[in-house]
Scaffold this motif. Structure first.
Motif, PDB file in Angstrom:
ATOM      1  N   VAL A 299       0.844  -1.201   0.000  1.00  0.00           N
ATOM      2  CA  VAL A 299       0.000   0.000   0.000  1.00  0.00           C
ATOM      3  C   VAL A 299       0.878   1.250   0.000  1.00  0.00           C
ATOM      4  O   VAL A 299       0.647   2.191  -0.777  1.00  0.00           O
ATOM      5  CB  VAL A 299      -0.973   0.008   1.207  1.00  0.00           C
ATOM      6  N   ARG A 300       1.902   1.272   0.849  1.00  0.00           N
ATOM      7  CA  ARG A 300       2.808   2.428   0.879  1.00  0.00           C
ATOM      8  C   ARG A 300       3.512   2.610  -0.461  1.00  0.00           C
ATOM      9  O   ARG A 300       3.702   3.731  -0.932  1.00  0.00           O
ATOM     10  CB  ARG A 300       3.815   2.275   2.016  1.00  0.00           C
ATOM     11  N   TYR A 301       3.873   1.503  -1.090  1.00  0.00           N
ATOM     12  CA  TYR A 301       4.534   1.589  -2.395  1.00  0.00           C
ATOM     13  C   TYR A 301       3.583   2.181  -3.436  1.00  0.00           C
ATOM     14  O   TYR A 301       3.966   3.053  -4.213  1.00  0.00           O
ATOM     15  CB  TYR A 301       5.030   0.203  -2.835  1.00  0.00           C
ATOM     16  N   TYR A 302       2.339   1.710  -3.457  1.00  0.00           N
ATOM     17  CA  TYR A 302       1.353   2.253  -4.407  1.00  0.00           C
ATOM     18  C   TYR A 302       1.133   3.746  -4.163  1.00  0.00           C
ATOM     19  O   TYR A 302       0.963   4.509  -5.106  1.00  0.00           O
ATOM     20  CB  TYR A 302       0.032   1.491  -4.329  1.00  0.00           C
ATOM     21  N   GLU A 303       1.147   4.132  -2.910  1.00  0.00           N
ATOM     22  CA  GLU A 303       1.041   5.561  -2.585  1.00  0.00           C
ATOM     23  C   GLU A 303       2.228   6.319  -3.162  1.00  0.00           C
ATOM     24  O   GLU A 303       2.061   7.386  -3.754  1.00  0.00           O
ATOM     25  CB  GLU A 303       1.008   5.766  -1.068  1.00  0.00           C
ATOM     26  N   SER A 304       3.432   5.782  -2.976  1.00  0.00           N
ATOM     27  CA  SER A 304       4.629   6.470  -3.461  1.00  0.00           C
ATOM     28  C   SER A 304       4.623   6.601  -4.979  1.00  0.00           C
ATOM     29  O   SER A 304       5.237   7.519  -5.518  1.00  0.00           O
ATOM     30  CB  SER A 304       5.896   5.739  -3.004  1.00  0.00           C
ATOM     31  N   ARG A 305       3.916   5.707  -5.666  1.00  0.00           N
ATOM     32  CA  ARG A 305       3.813   5.759  -7.127  1.00  0.00           C
ATOM     33  C   ARG A 305       2.628   6.602  -7.589  1.00  0.00           C
ATOM     34  O   ARG A 305       2.375   6.726  -8.777  1.00  0.00           O
ATOM     35  CB  ARG A 305       3.682   4.343  -7.691  1.00  0.00           C
TER      36      ARG A 305
END
Length: 148
Positions: free
Chosen positions: A17-23
């Motif tokens: 989820v954090r990765y998708y946010e960062s993208r």
């Protein structure tokens, strides 16, 4: 909802989820205490991303679907950009299927040649004066009864 609940309901991890946010695929909203907060729309976005990735779509290929949902459409694939991604993916899959068919044909040819090569020595063994038949499962015996 908090990040752990969102991740659990979507069948993924908080790290994802954090990765998708960062993208830029998921919003990064925070409450007064600095905790990430999410709602049902975010869950729908996350499920769309995960479903597409399960189908073999690269993360960046999910962006048009996410943007379509964010624009208020009921489904992520109801926008022209999403349909274009589907078309490209189908072309890619068709090319891979063609490559796999070619590889399969080569492997089938090799199998056929290998099977034929096994039959020919066996047929020669039946000819008078031909080589002795040999069982590959039984150790070969040296003169005097010793295994080789």
């Amino acid at each position: 909802m908090r990040i752990g609940e969102l991740a659990g309901r979507a069948g993924t991890t908080a790290r994802a989820v954090r990765y998708y946010e960062s993208r830029g695929l998921l919003p990064a909203r925070r409450d007064a205490h600095g905790h990430r907060t999410y709602d049902e729309r975010d869950l729908k976005l996350l499920r769309e991303i995960r479903t597409l990735q399960d189908f073999g779509f690269e993360l960046e290929e999910t962006r048009p679907f996410v943007e379509c949902l964010r624009a208020g459409h009921p489904d992520g694939d109801s926008c022209p950009a999403s349909l274009a991604v589907y078309r490209r993916k189908l072309d890619e899959l068709d090319a891979l299927i063609g490559e796999l068919r070619a590889v399969r044909a080569r492997v089938a040819g090799q199998l056929s040649r290998a099977e034929q090569a096994r039959i020919e020595p066996a047929a020669e063994a039946l000819v008078p004066g031909g080589p002795e038949p040999r069982c590959e499962l039984v150790p070969e015996q040296a003169p005097g009864g010793q295994e080789r």
